[in-house]
Design a protein around this motif. Structure first.
Motif: not given
Length: 501
Positions: A357-378
């Motif tokens: 809890p409270g840790a800095s955000i390192a990134g984000e993992v998401l599912l794309t509309p194509k059913g593939t893995l997406g990455l977002r972040g610094p």
């Protein structure tokens, strides 16, 4: 010279550690360096490393390389690699990372695509004359103006960096230390082809922080890196973890198991960074008794779809952190719990450390509309992976630019846990260890060998794929591929199986 510190940079991080502990041990060469490069192994304090960085930086400046120009580096996992990267940044240059298995064909493409002004290599690596490879590739890259290398018996026209280290010039120039500037260029292969992927200093630092915090690398730790540094993940897990921890970095040129074990014990290494399959073998050798100082093991997965089915970690007090690599697009990490099983990866933002809890955000993992893995972040650079521009007539209907990178790895949600399951690597892209090829390219190279030649990629549990070739005359096929300047993975696919052991 006064430098403006607009935001953190790699050289800035190094100088902070230097000011705190100039006589502290900084870099240690592999003990078998003499076999690998023909040079004796070295060990440097931070003050000694700083003098070497200053001398190399002066050489680059005196060679006429302008600010912000690209310098390509093809070096083994020795201290020269780390010194060269830091020296290039001190001189205001951008480093292009060239994998060791690349030969003339790939080197030429990379140099031309980045407009590199210089290339750095060493005379020989594992018996291969990389100095000759660099000279031949430079001859086909019109932007190259300076070729330099470490080691003995350099070809005519190649400047000696060992001589530069001996002369210890201190030439400097004004360089604004701005973390938003480009620091490196690495190279990826996606379904759309070959991609240079630039990253800023801040992007590298973000990757290093996420990895260091998740794996709980202590300050002042002695870190052992047995992972080739010629990629975003390789550089982040070695150079960045070292600079952020402020300890010592011991290097191992992959792989000699006995040498690695001896290094870890002699240097008292608390942290090991290694390819996942090598790291997992440690639990099979009674690691707790044979490597008593080891407390963190960072396992880098080039085939992240294999993490979920990997064996439990059971190696005494050492904690294992799985690092999921997605080519050069990005990565994320997850420390295993007490049960030794891989941690479920939930979609959405994740902190560093994860699940704190409270840790800095390192990134984000998401599912794309194509059913593939997406990455977002610094640490992610979406612009480098942006789809090709639509024809002008269709641009009004085009979608806005994405703020994430589609890794092209197939993925789905587990209905019971909500975790993301990575199910398959990118379609049409073959990975052999850290090297990627398009399956179409393999077929095209095979066609050059004449009728009946075949070059294909077969599934492999350890490296993702392995290459296999067949031709009417395998010896002539190998010779032809060498003449085309292809890397040894393709050449050795045509080895004679009947004579192999």
């Amino acid at each position: 010279m006064i430098q403006t510190n607009a935001s953190p940079t790699l050289d800035g991080l190094f100088r902070r550690v230097l000011a705190r502990k100039p006589d502290g041990l900084a870099l240690l060469d592999p003990p078998n360096k003499l076999r690998v490069t023909g040079q004796l192994p070295k060990r440097l304090t931070f003050a000694e490393a700083d003098r070497a960085i200053t001398a190399l930086s002066a050489h680059f400046i005196e060679s006429g390389l302008p600010n912000n120009s690209v310098i390509a580096v093809q070096l083994p996992n020795t201290i020269e690699f780390m010194l060269t990267v830091l020296a290039a940044h001190r001189a205001g240059l951008v480093v292009a990372l060239l994998p060791l298995l690349w030969r003339q064909a790939e080197l030429t493409v990379a140099l031309n695509r980045t407009g590199a002004r210089a290339i750095v290599t060493t005379s020989k690596i594992d018996g291969v004359s990389h100095a000759d490879l660099a000279m031949n590739a430079a001859a086909e890259a019109f932007s190259i103006r300076h070729v330099c290398g470490f080691g003995n018996d350099l070809p005519e026209g190649m400047a000696s960096l060992d001589l530069a280290l001996e002369t210890r010039s201190t030439t400097t120039r004004a360089v604004v230390q701005d973390g938003r500037k480009a620091a490196i260029i690495s190279f990826d292969v996606t379904a759309e082809g070959f991609r240079p992927v630039p990253r800023t200093h801040l992007g590298l630092i973000a990757g290093g922080l996420a990895l260091s915090l998740e794996s709980d690398v202590p300050q002042g730790a002695t870190v052992m890196s047995a992972f080739a540094p010629s990629s975003f993940a390789g550089l982040t897990s070695s150079l960045m973890v070292w600079l952020l921890s402020g300890g010592a970095l011991a290097l191992h040129h992959p792989f000699e198991a006995d040498v690695l074990e001896r290094q870890i014990n002699e240097h008292g290494c608390e942290t090991l960074i290694a390819p996942a399959q090598l790291a997992l073998r440690l639990s099979e050798i009674e690691m707790a008794s044979r490597l008593p100082a080891l407390r963190q093991v960072i396992a880098l997965w080039r085939a992240p779809e294999q993490v979920a089915s990997s064996p439990l970690w059971n190696a005494g007090p050492a904690i294992l952190t799985d690092v999921y690599l997605f080519g050069e697009a990005g990565m994320f990490s997850a420390r295993r719990g007490d049960d030794g099983a891989p941690l479920p990866i939930l979609p959405g933002p994740h902190g560093a450390p994860r699940n704190v809890p409270g840790a800095s955000i390192a990134g984000e993992v998401l599912l794309t509309p194509k059913g593939t893995l997406g990455l977002r972040g610094p640490m992610v650079t979406p612009a480098a992976y942006a789809p090709a521009l639509a024809p002008q007539s269709d641009q009004l209907m085009a979608q806005p630019p994405r703020d994430y990178v589609d890794t092209e790895y197939a993925a789905r949600l587990d209905r019971s846990t909500g975790a993301i399951n990575i199910t398959a690597p990118p379609s049409g892209v073959m990975a052999v260890g850290g090297y990627r090829f398009l399956s179409h390219d393999l077929q095209e190279w095979a066609k050059r060998l004449g009728q009946g030649a075949l070059l294909t990629a077969l599934p492999d549990r350890i490296s993702g794929h392995r290459l296999a070739g067949r031709a009417n005359d395998n010896a002539r096929a190998r010779e032809a591929l060498n003449e085309l300047g292809l890397n040894p993975l393709m050449v050795e696919a045509f080895r004679d199986r009947a004579n192999s052991t």
